[in-house]
Design an enzyme around this catalytic site. Sequence first.
Site, short mmCIF file in Angstrom:
data_model
loop_
_atom_site.label_atom_id
_atom_site.label_comp_id
_atom_site.label_asym_id
_atom_site.label_seq_id
_atom_site.Cartn_x
_atom_site.Cartn_y
_atom_site.Cartn_z
N CYS A 136 0.84 -1.21 0.00
CA CYS A 136 0.00 0.00 0.00
C CYS A 136 0.88 1.25 0.00
O CYS A 136 1.45 1.61 1.04
CB CYS A 136 -0.92 0.00 1.22
SG CYS A 136 -1.94 1.47 1.35
N CYS A 139 -0.40 4.15 2.23
CA CYS A 139 -0.23 3.91 3.68
C CYS A 139 1.23 4.11 4.09
O CYS A 139 1.51 4.66 5.15
CB CYS A 139 -0.62 2.48 4.07
SG CYS A 139 -2.09 1.85 3.29
N ASP A 140 2.16 3.62 3.27
CA ASP A 140 3.56 3.52 3.71
C ASP A 140 4.53 4.43 2.94
O ASP A 140 5.70 4.54 3.32
CB ASP A 140 4.04 2.06 3.57
CG ASP A 140 3.22 1.12 4.43
OD1 ASP A 140 2.79 1.56 5.51
OD2 ASP A 140 3.00 -0.02 4.02
#
Length: 314
Positions: A136, A139-140
Site C-alpha cells: 500500500c 499507507c507507507d
Amino acid sequence: MTQKEMHDVVIIGGGPGGLTAGIYAQRAALKTVLIEKGLPGGQMGSTDTIENWPGIENITGQELADNFLSHAQAYDLNIVQEEVTAVEPGLEHHTVRLANGDVYPAHTVIIAVGGSPKKLNIPGEDKYYGKGVSYCAICDGFFFRNKTVVVVGGGDSATEESLYLAKLAKKVYLVHRRDELRAGMILQQRIKAESKIEILWNTIVTKVNADDTGVSEVELQNTLTNKESRLATDGIFVFVGFNPNNQLIPAGTPMDADGFVMTDCKGETTMPGIYVIGDLRQKYAKQIVVAAGEGATAALAAAHFVQAKKGSQQ
Ligand code: NAP
C-alpha cells in the site's frame, strides 16, 4: 450471541459496490444492514487519486470514499463494523454469522468483499513485511521520502502507485516481468514521462534482503537471459494483482479457475437471493464505476426478490 430480527438484505463489504447497494436498498425501503470489518470505502480509501469516476475529473480516494459513506448515511443506512464469519444459505431464509456471535437472518445477501493483494511468495517477503515490504503506497509511502523504492508489477495498480511514490521518493524502479505494461495507455504514457521512474523490463524479484534498519536490496533475475543481479533499495512495493476473498461464498457456488464468483447479469449466484458484486465477481473490468453499477443492480434485484417472496407468502 444476539439473534437479530429478519432483514430484507444483509450487505457484506463497504467498498463502492456495497455502499451503492446500501443506498439503493434504502431507497427501495428494504430493511438493510451493511457489515464491514474495516473502514468503509474499501480499496478506494487507499488509492491516491481517482480520475475515472464519471462527473469528477480528479478526486482523492479518501475523499471519494467519504462521499460514498456520507451519501449512504444520508439514507440512514445501518452500518455495523464487525467481521462476518459465515453465510449459510437456506430455503426459508439465509443466515449471516458475525465474529461477535450476532446472527442475522435475511431474505437476501449481497456479498461485496473484493480481494486481497497477491504476494510474490519469495524469500524475505513475509519476513520483512512492515520493515520495507509493503502492499500500500498511500499507507507507507511517507516512510520513503527521498529514498529509493522498487515497485513490482505492470498493471494499473503498479503504475498508479509508482507515480504516487515518485512524488515522495528519490528514485522508483518499476520491475516488470514482461517487455510491455498491462496498465491503461494514459498511465503508461505518464510512467514513461516521469524521470524519477526507471522501468526494469523482463525482470522478476527473486529475494528480498535486509539489514538492521529494514529492506536493503532485492535480488533480480532477467526472464529472457536468466542473468541474476542485485539492486540496492530501501523498500519494495508489490502490486501484482488481487486474490478473490471468496472464503464466505457458500460451497457449491460456481467460480472461475482463479476463484472469482460466476453470477447471472443481476449478480445473483446459483443460490437464489445471494448476490456477489464488485471485484469478487468474475468480470472483464475491475473498476469503481463497475462495482457501483453492480451494487445498484443487485440491490434492485434484491428488492424485486423480497417483494415477490413476501407477495407469495400472503
Ligand atoms: P493486474 O491488472 O492483474 O496486473 C498485475 C500485474 O502484475 C501484471 O502486470 C502481471 O504481469 C504482474 N504479475 C502478476 N503476478 C506476478 C508475479 N508473480 N511476479 C511478477 N509480476 C506479476 O492487477 P492490478 O494492477 O492490481 O489491477 C487489478 C484490477 O483493478 C485490474 O482490472 C485493473 O484494471 C483494476 N484497477 C484499475 C485502476 C484504475 O482504473 N485506475 C487502478 C487500479 C486497479 P503480466 O502483465 O505479465 O501478467
